[in-house]
Enzyme design. Structure first.
Site: not given
Ligand code: PGA
Length: 243
Positions: A8, A10, A95, A97, A165, A171, A207
């Site tokens: 991904n 991003k 996702h 985010e 996730e 991250g 991660s």
């Protein structure tokens, strides 16, 4: 079944950077049998498609986000159908985010999932609990709700790809422990089995690094990895794809 290693990207890698990434990738000789997928920004989609063809790469791609309708008065949105015409096979949906920064609801994600499937794209549906939810033992209640709402009215014959996730692992450098991954993937596997989803793969994300990929891939019901930061450098992503 082949494992999926997905990157991904991003909001990173402009078209020029994508070209040099994929050129470098083409020089690394991948010997694993994993299915490799990348999610570029919409702006770099064309560079991705062109480089895959130019360097003859065995690589699939999709958009990180697309609207539920394929065209019309939806300023600023992306169309899965246009991406598909350029060679996209995947669609990343839900996702964390986008859930947290853009407020995408389970109901909207369900519509996006249906719209991807109708076009013949393979959705990769992301789910995961936040830190407070994990600490207060609400992980499975949260995942159940995300799965229930996201997969509403889905055919049990659909090919399901879930990316688990944990939000606290994205991250942060804090990867879920093997025990947490084992327990959660087994729980998701069971949830899907109980509802007769026959073809489901469950990826882990959060991660993932070259150093932990091998161990994660050996955990039962880990059918692949969704990689953020470590997918931005060809050498790192290659080491994960070789794991
Ligand atoms: P990360 O991101 O690998 O940088 O933690 C994963 C993701 O957001 O999909």
């Amino acid at each position: 079944m082949r494992k999926i290693i997905a990157g991904n990207w991003k909001l990173n890698l402009n078209p020029t950077e994508v070209r040099s990434f994929l050129k470098e990738w083409s020089q690394l000789k991948l010997t694993s049998n994993h299915q490799i997928v990348v999610f570029p920004t919409a702006i770099s989609a064309e560079a991705t498609a062109q480089s895959i063809s130019e360097f003859k790469l065995n690589l699939e791609w999709g958009l990180q986000n697309s609207w539920v309708e394929t065209k019309g008065a939806f300023t600023g949105e992306n169309s899965s159908q246009m991406a598909q015409a350029m060679g996209a096979r995947w669609s990343l949906i839900g996702h964390s985010e986008r859930r947290s920064l853009l407020g995408e609801s389970d109901e909207l994600l369900n519509r996006k999932l249906h719209s991807a499937v109708q076009l013949g794209l393979q959705p990769m549906f992301c789910i995961g609990e936040g830190l407070e939810e994990r600490k207060s033992n609400r992980t499975f209640a949260v995942l159940a709700q995300q799965l229930e709402n996201g997969l509403k009215a889905f055919s049990v014959n659909s090919e399901i790809v879930i990316a688990y996730e944990p939000v606290w692992a994205i991250g942060t450098g804090v990867v879920a422990t093997p025990e947490q991954v084992t327990e959660t993937h087994l729980w998701i596997h069971q949830w899907l089995q109980d509802r007769s989803f026959a073809q489901a793969r469950i990826l882990y994300g959060g991660s993932v690094k070259p150093e932990n990929a091998q161990q994660l891939l050996h955990i039962p019901h880990v059918d692949g990895l969704l990689v953020g930061g470590a997918s931005l450098k060809p050498a790192d992503f290659f080491r994960i794809a070789q794991a």
